[in-house]
Write a protein that holds these residues in place. Structure first.
Motif, mmCIF file in Angstrom:
data_model
loop_
_atom_site.group_PDB
_atom_site.id
_atom_site.type_symbol
_atom_site.label_atom_id
_atom_site.label_comp_id
_atom_site.label_asym_id
_atom_site.label_seq_id
_atom_site.Cartn_x
_atom_site.Cartn_y
_atom_site.Cartn_z
ATOM 1 N N THR A 135 0.853 -1.202 0.000
ATOM 2 C CA THR A 135 0.000 0.000 0.000
ATOM 3 C C THR A 135 0.883 1.245 0.000
ATOM 4 O O THR A 135 1.707 1.438 0.890
ATOM 5 C CB THR A 135 -0.927 0.020 1.247
ATOM 6 N N LYS A 136 0.668 2.086 -1.020
ATOM 7 C CA LYS A 136 1.504 3.292 -1.154
ATOM 8 C C LYS A 136 0.678 4.572 -1.021
ATOM 9 O O LYS A 136 1.236 5.648 -0.864
ATOM 10 C CB LYS A 136 2.199 3.294 -2.530
ATOM 11 N N MET A 137 -0.644 4.420 -1.180
ATOM 12 C CA MET A 137 -1.457 5.647 -1.173
ATOM 13 C C MET A 137 -2.777 5.410 -0.449
ATOM 14 O O MET A 137 -3.372 4.340 -0.560
ATOM 15 C CB MET A 137 -1.728 6.071 -2.627
ATOM 16 N N LEU A 138 -3.186 6.445 0.303
ATOM 17 C CA LEU A 138 -4.509 6.445 0.934
ATOM 18 C C LEU A 138 -5.222 7.664 0.357
ATOM 19 O O LEU A 138 -4.757 8.795 0.536
ATOM 20 C CB LEU A 138 -4.339 6.551 2.457
ATOM 21 N N TYR A 139 -6.298 7.410 -0.388
ATOM 22 C CA TYR A 139 -6.998 8.485 -1.106
ATOM 23 C C TYR A 139 -8.353 8.706 -0.436
ATOM 24 O O TYR A 139 -9.217 7.820 -0.453
ATOM 25 C CB TYR A 139 -7.169 8.085 -2.579
ATOM 26 N N VAL A 140 -8.511 9.891 0.141
ATOM 27 C CA VAL A 140 -9.677 10.141 0.993
ATOM 28 C C VAL A 140 -10.479 11.338 0.489
ATOM 29 O O VAL A 140 -9.923 12.398 0.212
ATOM 30 C CB VAL A 140 -9.209 10.416 2.445
ATOM 31 N N GLU A 141 -11.778 11.118 0.413
ATOM 32 C CA GLU A 141 -12.675 12.234 0.160
ATOM 33 C C GLU A 141 -13.350 12.532 1.482
ATOM 34 O O GLU A 141 -13.896 11.619 2.110
ATOM 35 C CB GLU A 141 -13.732 11.781 -0.847
ATOM 36 N N THR A 142 -13.330 13.756 1.921
ATOM 37 C CA THR A 142 -14.047 14.092 3.158
ATOM 38 C C THR A 142 -14.504 15.533 3.125
ATOM 39 O O THR A 142 -13.681 16.412 2.901
ATOM 40 C CB THR A 142 -13.227 13.792 4.429
ATOM 41 N N PRO A 143 -15.791 15.791 3.274
ATOM 42 C CA PRO A 143 -16.880 14.822 3.327
ATOM 43 C C PRO A 143 -17.034 14.112 1.977
ATOM 44 O O PRO A 143 -16.714 14.691 0.942
ATOM 45 C CB PRO A 143 -18.119 15.665 3.631
ATOM 46 N N THR A 144 -17.581 12.888 2.024
ATOM 47 C CA THR A 144 -17.708 12.126 0.777
ATOM 48 C C THR A 144 -18.891 12.609 -0.055
ATOM 49 O O THR A 144 -19.852 13.176 0.459
ATOM 50 C CB THR A 144 -17.911 10.631 1.066
ATOM 51 N N ASN A 145 -18.780 12.313 -1.319
ATOM 52 C CA ASN A 145 -19.785 12.685 -2.312
ATOM 53 C C ASN A 145 -20.621 11.442 -2.618
ATOM 54 O O ASN A 145 -20.070 10.491 -3.147
ATOM 55 C CB ASN A 145 -19.017 13.149 -3.573
ATOM 56 N N PRO A 146 -21.886 11.385 -2.348
ATOM 57 C CA PRO A 146 -22.788 12.421 -1.845
ATOM 58 C C PRO A 146 -23.263 12.175 -0.410
ATOM 59 O O PRO A 146 -24.109 12.920 0.052
ATOM 60 C CB PRO A 146 -23.971 12.258 -2.790
ATOM 61 N N THR A 147 -22.712 11.175 0.280
ATOM 62 C CA THR A 147 -23.331 10.827 1.567
ATOM 63 C C THR A 147 -22.691 11.549 2.760
ATOM 64 O O THR A 147 -23.057 11.288 3.911
ATOM 65 C CB THR A 147 -23.296 9.298 1.797
ATOM 66 N N LEU A 148 -21.715 12.428 2.469
ATOM 67 C CA LEU A 148 -21.178 13.354 3.475
ATOM 68 C C LEU A 148 -20.563 12.655 4.701
ATOM 69 O O LEU A 148 -20.652 13.165 5.822
ATOM 70 C CB LEU A 148 -22.278 14.342 3.932
ATOM 71 N N ARG A 149 -19.951 11.505 4.463
ATOM 72 C CA ARG A 149 -19.228 10.866 5.568
ATOM 73 C C ARG A 149 -17.932 11.638 5.787
ATOM 74 O O ARG A 149 -17.293 12.064 4.821
ATOM 75 C CB ARG A 149 -18.862 9.429 5.206
ATOM 76 N N VAL A 150 -17.534 11.763 7.043
ATOM 77 C CA VAL A 150 -16.349 12.559 7.370
ATOM 78 C C VAL A 150 -15.249 11.647 7.910
ATOM 79 O O VAL A 150 -15.505 10.797 8.764
ATOM 80 C CB VAL A 150 -16.724 13.650 8.410
ATOM 81 N N ALA A 151 -14.043 11.814 7.377
ATOM 82 C CA ALA A 151 -12.895 11.039 7.874
ATOM 83 C C ALA A 151 -12.063 11.931 8.794
ATOM 84 O O ALA A 151 -11.947 13.137 8.556
ATOM 85 C CB ALA A 151 -12.045 10.567 6.696
ATOM 86 N N ASP A 152 -11.464 11.331 9.796
ATOM 87 C CA ASP A 152 -10.631 12.073 10.751
ATOM 88 C C ASP A 152 -9.253 12.280 10.113
ATOM 89 O O ASP A 152 -8.405 11.378 10.112
ATOM 90 C CB ASP A 152 -10.540 11.269 12.055
ATOM 91 N N LEU A 153 -9.019 13.460 9.582
ATOM 92 C CA LEU A 153 -7.795 13.683 8.802
ATOM 93 C C LEU A 153 -6.532 13.639 9.643
ATOM 94 O O LEU A 153 -5.501 13.124 9.199
ATOM 95 C CB LEU A 153 -7.891 15.011 8.042
ATOM 96 N N ALA A 154 -6.584 14.167 10.870
ATOM 97 C CA ALA A 154 -5.372 14.146 11.701
ATOM 98 C C ALA A 154 -4.971 12.700 11.998
ATOM 99 O O ALA A 154 -3.787 12.333 11.916
ATOM 100 C CB ALA A 154 -5.613 14.921 12.990
ATOM 101 N N ALA A 155 -5.964 11.866 12.302
ATOM 102 C CA ALA A 155 -5.667 10.455 12.610
ATOM 103 C C ALA A 155 -5.139 9.743 11.360
ATOM 104 O O ALA A 155 -4.152 8.991 11.438
ATOM 105 C CB ALA A 155 -6.925 9.765 13.134
ATOM 106 N N LEU A 156 -5.765 9.987 10.220
ATOM 107 C CA LEU A 156 -5.306 9.314 8.988
ATOM 108 C C LEU A 156 -3.936 9.842 8.554
ATOM 109 O O LEU A 156 -3.121 9.096 8.014
ATOM 110 C CB LEU A 156 -6.326 9.494 7.857
ATOM 111 N N GLY A 157 -3.690 11.120 8.799
ATOM 112 C CA GLY A 157 -2.385 11.700 8.457
ATOM 113 C C GLY A 157 -1.277 10.998 9.238
ATOM 114 O O GLY A 157 -0.237 10.637 8.694
ATOM 115 N N LYS A 158 -1.538 10.739 10.512
ATOM 116 C CA LYS A 158 -0.532 10.078 11.356
ATOM 117 C C LYS A 158 -0.362 8.626 10.911
ATOM 118 O O LYS A 158 0.768 8.144 10.717
ATOM 119 C CB LYS A 158 -0.967 10.157 12.823
ATOM 120 N N LEU A 159 -1.507 7.974 10.713
ATOM 121 C CA LEU A 159 -1.487 6.564 10.284
ATOM 122 C C LEU A 159 -0.676 6.409 8.988
ATOM 123 O O LEU A 159 0.153 5.514 8.841
ATOM 124 C CB LEU A 159 -2.936 6.128 10.093
ATOM 125 N N ALA A 160 -0.908 7.322 8.041
ATOM 126 C CA ALA A 160 -0.221 7.240 6.741
ATOM 127 C C ALA A 160 1.267 7.559 6.893
ATOM 128 O O ALA A 160 2.127 6.822 6.402
ATOM 129 C CB ALA A 160 -0.883 8.195 5.747
#
Ligand code: PLP
Length: 379
Positions: A135-160
């Protein structure tokens, strides 16, 4: 300088030859060399031109990136970013992603040896469970189109970052005025500038904002080699739109909140998807990482038949693809923006045939609500 000042002035210095406060549109394909091998900074418009360079400076500044490259559309920018991967590499992508990204990955890029897994990126456990050694890339839409789910960017930034994975965030739905993914840990931000950045529904465009010189070098190479850079006139239009981004987003946000609250209280509406509502599952994360909930929302009318009757009755709201323009745009993702997604994936992520997406514009709020209310009488 503040955001609004930067949006108006960075990359938008007066034209040095005439003093024109707005730089001219350099509608030329080539640039004359003063002598063999010597030019004035530009040689050929596919490679670069002054309007593109100006816009790239503004976008990089607003997103807090080190550099930015602008493309003929959001998809062209996203395609360029995926080309940073090599055959055999794996990427994890938000499952409720824009349909065009799903199509690009599953119907085109897979033929070049790339592997993709789609997961709910609002759940860190789902992201962790999808990771592979390649795995080389984590591609995140937040909020997502169209169901507006939100990802925790600080947590994913650290994880990545901990795993040397590149975190790419599509910031189209909020714009850098309402969300700044790079400050939260993203390595790359992408945009459909067709949406809020331009804001006037009169051009397409995309951007890739980079934080690392090695990515910037590759993205510029792809842009000039593939010829996918944005043309002068379109750069001019997006640059003009950007000057009012701050004030537009303030009004979009205020109108978005008002419409979401109104629809949420409406007896004919089963469910409203909007991060600004306390009932939204990631409301707290949205409050933490967004400057406002924005003006994108979706609501379920229960069936295709009900949605059709409603959509055929709206008058002020325009039934159209796209979003982020000054005018209120309304659409049915299952038959429009997400038609290329297989039915079982759509159902899993909540894109039912009765789900209506609304991009709330900056018209007078009373007029928007009155239009929605009169159309709801037909549901
Ligand atoms: C969130 C998101 N990202 C990317 C895109 C693709 O952008 P474009 O249509 O400019 O190619 C879209 C288009 O609707 C979008 O909604």
């Amino acid at each position: 300088m503040g955001f609004a000042t930067n949006a108006i002035h960075v990359g938008q210095e007066p034209d040095p030859t005439t003093g024109a406060i707005v730089a001219p549109i350099y509608q030329t394909s080539t640039y004359v060399q003063t002598e063999l091998g010597k030019d004035k900074g530009y040689d050929y418009a596919r490679t670069n031109h002054p309007n593109r360079k100006a816009l790239e400076r503004t976008v990089a500044k607003l997103e807090g990136g080190q550099s930015a490259y602008v493309f003929s559309s959001g998809m062209a920018a996203i395609d360029a970013v995926f080309r940073l991967l090599r055959p055999g590499d794996h990427a994890v992508i938000s499952e409720a992603v824009y349909g065009g990204v799903f199509r690009l990955a599953t119907q085109l890029l897979v033929h070049f040896g790339l592997e993709f897994t789609f997961v709910d990126t609002s759940s860190q456990d789902s992201v962790l469970g999808a990771l592979r050694p390649n795995t080389k890339m984590l591609y995140v839409e937040t909020p997502t189109n169209p169901t507006l789910r939100v990802a925790d960017l600080a947590a994913l930034g650290k994880l990545a970052t901990d795993r040397s994975i590149t975190l790419v965030v599509d910031n189209t739905f909020l714009s850098p005025y309402l969300q700044r993914p790079i400050e939260l840990g993203a390595h790359i931000v992408v945009h459909s500038m067709t949406k809020y950045l331009n804001g006037h529904s009169d051009s397409t465009g995309g951007a890739a904002v980079l934080t690392r010189p090695e990515d910037a070098e590759k993205i510029y190479f792809i842009q000039r080699s593939a010829g996918s850079g944005l043309a002068p006139m379109d750069c001019f239009l997006v640059s003009r739109g950007l000057k009012t981004l701050a004030i537009r987003m303030l009004q979009h946000n205020a109108n978005g909140i008002a419409v979401a609250r109104h629809l949420d209280a409406h007896p004919k509406i089963r469910k409203v998807y909007y991060p600004g509502l306390p009932t939204h599952p990631q409301h707290d994360i949205a409050r933490k990482q967004q400057r406002g909930p924005g003006a994108m929302l979706a609501f379920d009318l229960g069936s295709l038949d009900a949605a059709r009757r409603f959509l055929n009755q709206v008058k002020l709201c325009s039934l159209a693809e796209s979003l982020g323009g000054v005018e209120t745009l309304i659409s049915l993702p299952a038959l429009m923006t997400h038609a290329s997604m297989p039915v079982e994936v759509r159902e899993r992520v909540g894109i039912t045939e009765g789900l209506v997406r609304l991009s709330v514009g900056i018209e007078d709020i009373e007029d928007i609500i009155a239009d929605l209310d009169q159309a709801l009488l037909y549901v």
